[in-house]
Write a protein that holds these residues in place. Structure first.
Motif, short mmCIF file in Angstrom:
data_model
loop_
_atom_site.label_atom_id
_atom_site.label_comp_id
_atom_site.label_asym_id
_atom_site.label_seq_id
_atom_site.Cartn_x
_atom_site.Cartn_y
_atom_site.Cartn_z
N VAL A 213 0.82 -1.22 0.00
CA VAL A 213 0.00 0.00 0.00
C VAL A 213 0.85 1.28 0.00
CG1 VAL A 213 -1.68 1.35 1.31
CG2 VAL A 213 -2.02 -1.12 1.01
N PRO A 214 1.90 1.39 0.83
CA PRO A 214 2.69 2.63 0.79
C PRO A 214 3.27 2.93 -0.60
CG PRO A 214 3.22 1.36 2.75
CD PRO A 214 2.37 0.47 1.88
N LEU A 216 2.03 1.92 -3.52
CA LEU A 216 0.95 2.26 -4.43
C LEU A 216 0.51 3.71 -4.21
CD1 LEU A 216 -1.19 -1.02 -4.30
CD2 LEU A 216 0.54 -0.37 -5.98
N LYS A 217 0.40 4.11 -2.93
CA LYS A 217 -0.01 5.48 -2.63
C LYS A 217 1.05 6.48 -3.09
CE LYS A 217 -3.10 4.69 1.33
NZ LYS A 217 -3.31 4.95 2.77
N ARG A 218 2.30 6.15 -2.83
CA ARG A 218 3.39 7.07 -3.18
C ARG A 218 3.44 7.35 -4.67
NH1 ARG A 218 8.09 5.41 -4.79
NH2 ARG A 218 7.85 3.36 -3.85
N GLY A 220 0.81 6.90 -6.78
CA GLY A 220 -0.52 7.17 -7.33
C GLY A 220 -1.11 6.00 -8.09
N THR A 221 -0.62 4.80 -7.82
CA THR A 221 -1.14 3.60 -8.50
C THR A 221 -2.46 3.18 -7.85
OG1 THR A 221 1.13 2.90 -8.93
CG2 THR A 221 -0.60 1.23 -9.17
N MET A 223 -5.43 1.28 -6.10
CA MET A 223 -5.41 0.16 -5.16
C MET A 223 -5.90 -1.14 -5.82
SD MET A 223 -4.16 0.95 -2.27
CE MET A 223 -3.12 2.38 -2.56
#
Length: 381
Positions: A213-214, A216-218, A220-221, A223
């Motif tokens: 998750v970190p 993907l968030k970093r 902008g991918t 979820m």
């Protein structure tokens, strides 16, 4: 991955039924489908008393053709396939024509299964509203093409039934799709007998969201990428970071044995089974079972059971230990062992003693099954 796997015991008796145990049959639920293993007398009555849905039965696997394992199959087929009695006039077989577009009920068993079903349906003038097909697992001594019958195909019997020869002493992958496979091996009994191993394909590994998750968030991918990773795939993020999904883990494996005094031939297939279903017809229970003879010994009881093709709880436990099973489910009990141990103290004492005998050889979970008992099979942690 299958959403659920569950066994419901429809009959746990040996030879003769009793007021608390029906003839041999169990239902294996695989997601939304149901497969039957053996189909003794009155199996369809037991289904009506259980949570098993008749219309969900897609396959039937017969271990051997002793009556207490197959006498219920014709009645069940008539119910499952919308059967009716009467004569079919030549050229006017509308039921068979209507059935042609429906998926067949698939039946597997040793030589004689096809003849028993074909003769029984023909001579009882049973018309079916859907087709069926019989695949026979042939032993080396069996005739490669013989069917034990000169009768023509029943109107609802498909001609695509296979005669499956052994390969290196077993029958590998007699059925297989992307989720599940079935292999079989011979068991030593008083007549030709087969045991089946149902193996689920490898399933997705467990996800640790903190590993993904970190990143993907970093970047902008979305979820939604987690779904791809869950299946064991890999993906490159916009910043060049490559994420790898968890390794797939083994699916569930269930070994369902028929009557036997020696299951060695199926041991390799059953290795690492989550569940082994093994008969425990006779036990030596001095001081517990009032039917125990004064001069009985364990070796004597084992020898008598073996002479009839059957096992003791210790034999079952030794097999489960040999294959590294997680759980041993005992069934096919002598009529002297009542199946109402959930409400009767004497029956409970006897079943606990039988369980303890199996645990002399096997230190995993042991269950003495009773009719209509339902057991979920969970994935390994």
């Amino acid at each position: 991955m299958l959403s659920a796997m569950n066994i419901t015991f429809l009959g746990t008796a040996s030879a003769q039924p009793s007021s608390t145990r029906n003839h041999s049959a169990l239902a294996l639920r695989l997601g939304g489908d149901v497969w039957l293993f053996d189909c003794g007398e009155a199996t369809q009555h037991q289904i009506q008393r259980s949570h098993v849905k008749m219309g969900k039965i897609e396959k039937i696997f017969i271990t051997h053709t002793h009556g207490d394992h197959i006498f219920g199959i014709l009645a069940l087929m008539a119910s499952r396939l919308n059967g009716a009695g009467g004569m079919i006039e030549e050229g006017d077989d509308t039921r068979a024509a209507e059935a042609a577009d429906k998926e067949p009920l698939e039946i597997y068993g040793p030589l004689g299964t096809r003849a028993y079903i074909r003769n029984g349906l023909t001579y009882t003038y049973t018309n079916l509203g859907a087709p069926y097909v019989v695949h026979e697992l042939r032993f080396p001594a069996d005739p490669p093409d013989g069917d034990f019958t000169s009768l023509p195909l029943h109107p609802s019997e498909l001609p695509t039934g296979q005669n499956i020869a052994q390969s290196d002493g077993i029958w590998p992958n007699i059925f297989e799709n992307e989720l599940i496979s079935v292999s079989a091996a011979p068991l030593r009994h008083s007549v030709p007998c087969v045991g089946y191993v149902v193996a689920e394909a490898p399933v997705p590994g467990k996800m640790d969201p903190t590993q993904y998750v970190p990143h993907l968030k970093r970047t902008g991918t979305p979820m939604s990428a987690m779904a791809r990773l869950q299946q064991g795939g890999s993906m490159e993020l916009p910043d060049g970071t490559v994420l790898h999904g968890p390794a797939r883990r083994p699916g569930r494996k269930v070994a369902i044995l028929g009557d036997t005094y020696d299951a060695a031939a199926i041991a390799a297939l059953a290795q690492g089974a989550d569940v082994v279903v093994h008969e425990a017809t006779n036990a030596h229970l001095p001081g517990i079972d009032p039917h125990t003879k004064a001069d009985d010994t364990y070796e004597g009881v084992k020898a008598r059971a073996r002479s009839r093709g059957h096992s003791t709880p210790q034999v079952a436990g030794a097999f489960a230990a040999r294959v590294g099973a997680r759980r041993l489910l005992l069934n096919h009990f002598s009529a002297r062992y009542a199946g109402n141990d959930d409400v009767d103290e004497e029956a409970k004492t006897i079943m606990e003693a039988i369980k303890a005998l199996a645990q002399q050889e096997f230190h995993g979970d042991v269950v003495c099954t009773r009719d209509l008992m339902s057991i979920d099979i969970e994935l390994r942690p």
